[in-house]
Design an enzyme around this catalytic site. Sequence first.
Site, PDB file in Angstrom:
ATOM      1  N   HIS A 256      21.997  42.885 -26.234  1.00 57.62           N
ATOM      2  CA  HIS A 256      21.958  41.429 -25.864  1.00 57.62           C
ATOM      3  C   HIS A 256      23.876  41.731 -24.910  1.00 57.62           C
ATOM      4  CE1 HIS A 256      22.620  37.279 -26.737  1.00 57.62           C
ATOM      5  NE2 HIS A 256      23.903  37.704 -26.580  1.00 57.62           N
ATOM      6  N   GLU A 257      24.421  42.307 -25.566  1.00 58.56           N
ATOM      7  CA  GLU A 257      26.459  42.902 -25.359  1.00 58.56           C
ATOM      8  C   GLU A 257      26.353  43.263 -24.157  1.00 58.56           C
ATOM      9  OE1 GLU A 257      27.846  40.574 -27.051  1.00 58.56           O
ATOM     10  OE2 GLU A 257      26.684  40.398 -29.193  1.00 58.56           O
TER      11      GLU A 257
END
Length: 491
Positions: A256-257
């Site tokens: 996600h990051e």
Amino acid sequence: MSAFDELMAFQHQTEALSQVAGRLGWDQETVMPRGAAPQRAEEMGALEAVLHARRTDPRVGDWLAAIDDGALDAVGAAKLRHIRRSYARNTKLPEDLATALAKLTSRSQGIWAEARANNDVAHFLPTLKEVVALKREAAAALADGGDLYDALLEDYEPSTSAAEIGAMFDRMRPRLVALLDRVMGATAPTPLSGQFAEVGQLRVSDKLAAAFGYNSDHGRIDKAVHPFSSGSGLDVRITTRVAEHDPFNCFYSTIHEVGHATYEQNIDHAYLLTPLGEGVSMGVHESQSRIYENQLGRSRAFTSWLFGQMQDQFGAMNVTDPEAFYRAVNRVHPGYIRTEADEVQYNLHVMLRFDLERQLVAGTLEVDDLEAAWNQRFAADFGVAVDVPANGVLQDVHWSVGLFGYFPTYSLGNVYAGCLYQALRKAVPELEADLAKGDPSAALAWLRDNLQTHGGLYEPRDVIARACGFEPSEAPLLDYLDAKFGDLYGV
């Protein structure tokens, strides 16, 4: 120098100072000594005072008035559009209020973390009251007689209103609830269980970051209570977190990051330290993190590759084949934590926060009543009673740092990701075969060329429409969820 050149030179320094402020925030969340918090609050306040003074400098207004917009190319016009918006917004906000908010939210973040660790809501509420009071004051100044929540939302998703988002949620909720009811009535897959050592999780996390295109020469990965991405251009850092009983928390936080980070890393370097040198909105930003995490990272093809990586790192597991592993990764189950929620329930978590924070900003809900309101709404939406505050009202960092108006951009990101995935599958026919080899590079190249490289050149909805070839709507996301989980659960 022309007025445009002088403005751009001035803006270059402002953007550089803003990056310094972001680096202080990264440091505070990762390696800053706990005892440094009071001094850091003063540092953040001082830097915000400098930035606010630059953003409201009368010379900016003079330069803007002197520039002939008709003489600019598309890039120059886009830069000016961002500066005009920022100048009009920041000149409404008194410097002492901007400084006070920066100091308070820096201090509040540590108080929230302590309260969350100790499940002590009372420890955090007095500070949250201060934050809400200042955000209401800021919203009133920015709204100039308009809707208070819209004024705060503008920071994260320009040209979008709470009414538009509320209407989108009203259209989404019935299909999400219906899908959830069908899935919860079916047999649940076997969950992954066991202990997975931190060192092994971080090794796999590093492989995932590399697979999804994170350039570690211009970044680093650290641990934090709440994973986040920070920076742009040549210095983009991310964090993840580790729970030894739940490696998916680490792996999908990392993916996600990385979605956020590669968006920033892939923006055209000609835009470095200009108004175009960052992601255009948080909704568009979330579209990248969510498509990386979900449509790509949780796909049947990619999880078959990840299953092999898990076996190599941890040996035999209770989930014994790639299909069972795919089902475990995508298991729909009752849970408290938004960041750990499955794709079916995630947007319902966001809707809860959206409604509560709108009430907080409007003054129809007070901070003293927030925990009870949260618990009542959570039980109604998810059929589960909140057990401890860390799983309820204290779970998210956002309100402690004043990010009111941020939450709905998570769902906007999901909606945009649904649209992008529909277009991506047509553009990259070999997608499934590539993902099965742990190689999303063709998909990443399409996202880079069609969206990420543009930075702030286009408006948020426009950049999505240009990439997809159609105007964004929630329909592709809902169709994707129905198809994926209908197949997975046989419903």
